[in-house]
Structure formats: C-alpha cells, structure tokens
Design a protein around this motif. Structure first.
Motif, PDB file in Angstrom:
ATOM      1  N   SER A  24       0.842  -1.229  -0.050  1.00  0.00           N
ATOM      2  CA  SER A  24      -0.043  -0.082  -0.116  1.00  0.00           C
ATOM      3  C   SER A  24       0.844   1.155  -0.078  1.00  0.00           C
ATOM      4  O   SER A  24       0.502   2.362  -0.503  1.00  0.00           O
ATOM      5  CB  SER A  24      -0.891   0.139   1.145  1.00  0.00           C
ATOM      6  OG  SER A  24      -0.282   0.114   2.229  1.00  0.00           O
ATOM      7  N   GLY A  25       2.062   1.116   0.407  1.00  0.00           N
ATOM      8  CA  GLY A  25       3.007   2.363   0.535  1.00  0.00           C
ATOM      9  C   GLY A  25       3.275   2.725  -0.783  1.00  0.00           C
ATOM     10  O   GLY A  25       3.264   4.213  -1.043  1.00  0.00           O
ATOM     11  N   ALA A  28       0.093   4.608  -2.160  1.00  0.00           N
ATOM     12  CA  ALA A  28      -0.196   6.039  -1.323  1.00  0.00           C
ATOM     13  C   ALA A  28       0.558   7.192  -2.134  1.00  0.00           C
ATOM     14  O   ALA A  28       0.309   8.235  -1.715  1.00  0.00           O
ATOM     15  CB  ALA A  28       0.164   5.704  -0.152  1.00  0.00           C
ATOM     16  N   THR A  29       1.750   6.612  -2.967  1.00  0.00           N
ATOM     17  CA  THR A  29       2.153   7.834  -3.707  1.00  0.00           C
ATOM     18  C   THR A  29       1.136   8.464  -4.771  1.00  0.00           C
ATOM     19  O   THR A  29       1.610   9.397  -5.444  1.00  0.00           O
ATOM     20  CB  THR A  29       3.626   7.333  -4.313  1.00  0.00           C
ATOM     21  OG1 THR A  29       3.382   6.118  -5.264  1.00  0.00           O
ATOM     22  CG2 THR A  29       4.304   6.834  -3.155  1.00  0.00           C
ATOM     23  N   THR A  40      -3.592   3.762   3.104  1.00  0.00           N
ATOM     24  CA  THR A  40      -2.444   2.559   3.571  1.00  0.00           C
ATOM     25  C   THR A  40      -3.167   1.298   4.274  1.00  0.00           C
ATOM     26  O   THR A  40      -4.273   1.620   4.548  1.00  0.00           O
ATOM     27  CB  THR A  40      -1.294   3.026   4.170  1.00  0.00           C
ATOM     28  OG1 THR A  40      -1.690   3.754   5.449  1.00  0.00           O
ATOM     29  CG2 THR A  40      -0.464   4.178   3.474  1.00  0.00           C
TER      30      THR A  40
END
Length: 142
Positions: A24-25, A28-29, A40
C-alpha cells in the motif's frame, strides 16, 4: 549508489532475478484528480472494520490486537469474516477502483525495472493499469 542499494541487489535486479512485492505504500504515492490518495493498510483496516456485522467483544478485541501488532493480514481476515461480502466488495470498489487514482512516478520506475514477476496485494489496480497500457501481461488471481 552503492551506499543506498547493496551491489548484489543491483545485480539481481539487472539480471531480472528478483520478485518485487508492492504494498500500500506504493499506492499511497498516487493521487486522483481530487488530490486523494489510496489508504495505506492501517487506515484501510480502521475504516473497513466499521463494516463488521454483530462483532462480539472477543472479535473486536482480536481485531484491535492484530492492528496494534501490525498483523494486518490476520486483522483483515477477521474483519472480512464478519462482513457482508457484497457490502465489503462494494466498499473496495468505491474506495479503490472508482476513485480513479493516477499512477505516480514510482509506478513507472518499478515497471521500468522490467522484473519478470511483480506481485501486489493492492486493491486499487494502479500498477496493473500501468503495465497493461504498456503492453505487459497481467494475471489477476483474485
């Protein structure tokens, strides 16, 4: 560059001997046209747990303990088991597919690594869209 990336990792990437796992990181961008980013893991789980139907105090305690321990897969399984599957599916579609997140430069960089295998458990399909648009084969095992 050797200070940031170990030489052996650079070599493995160059020879396409790595399996990349996206979480998820990476998503998240990204943002959509409204400036929103996908949740996230922690935020997703704290939101989706509201969908649990008739959880017992033990269920709630277990989910909270798993969240505290950052054992997100166990927390999600417990939450999912207590949700109406249609309502859960609709939530995922509303939050991750219908918000039309745009790929970030990170997605393109990962695609440009040209790994033989990239695995993601993300619900948003951002990376998969980048790959399909550029002629890559994508297998969805949901």
């Amino acid at each position: 560059m050797d200070d940031i990336w170990p030489t052996n990792l650079i070599e493995e990437l160059a020879y396409r001997r790595c399996v990349l796992f996206l979480g998820s990181g990476i998503s998240a961008t990204s943002t959509n046209d409204a400036g929103e980013s996908p949740d996230t893991w922690g935020a997703f789980l704290n939101n989706v747990k509201k969908l649990m139907k008739n959880p017992t105090p033990e269920d709630i305690s277990f989910v909270e303990e798993m969240l505290h321990e950052k054992n997100y897969l166990m927390a999600l399984q417990a939450i999912y088991d207590l949700c109406d599957t249609g309502e859960y599916s609709d939530y995922l579609k509303r939050m991750y597919l219908r918000k039309y997140y745009n790929p970030s430069p990170v997605h393109q960089i990962i695609k440009d690594l040209d790994s033989k295998v990239v695995v993601t458990t993300n619900f948003d399909k951002i990376y998969e869209t980048v790959c399909r648009q550029q002629g890559y084969m994508v297998f969805d095992y949901t």
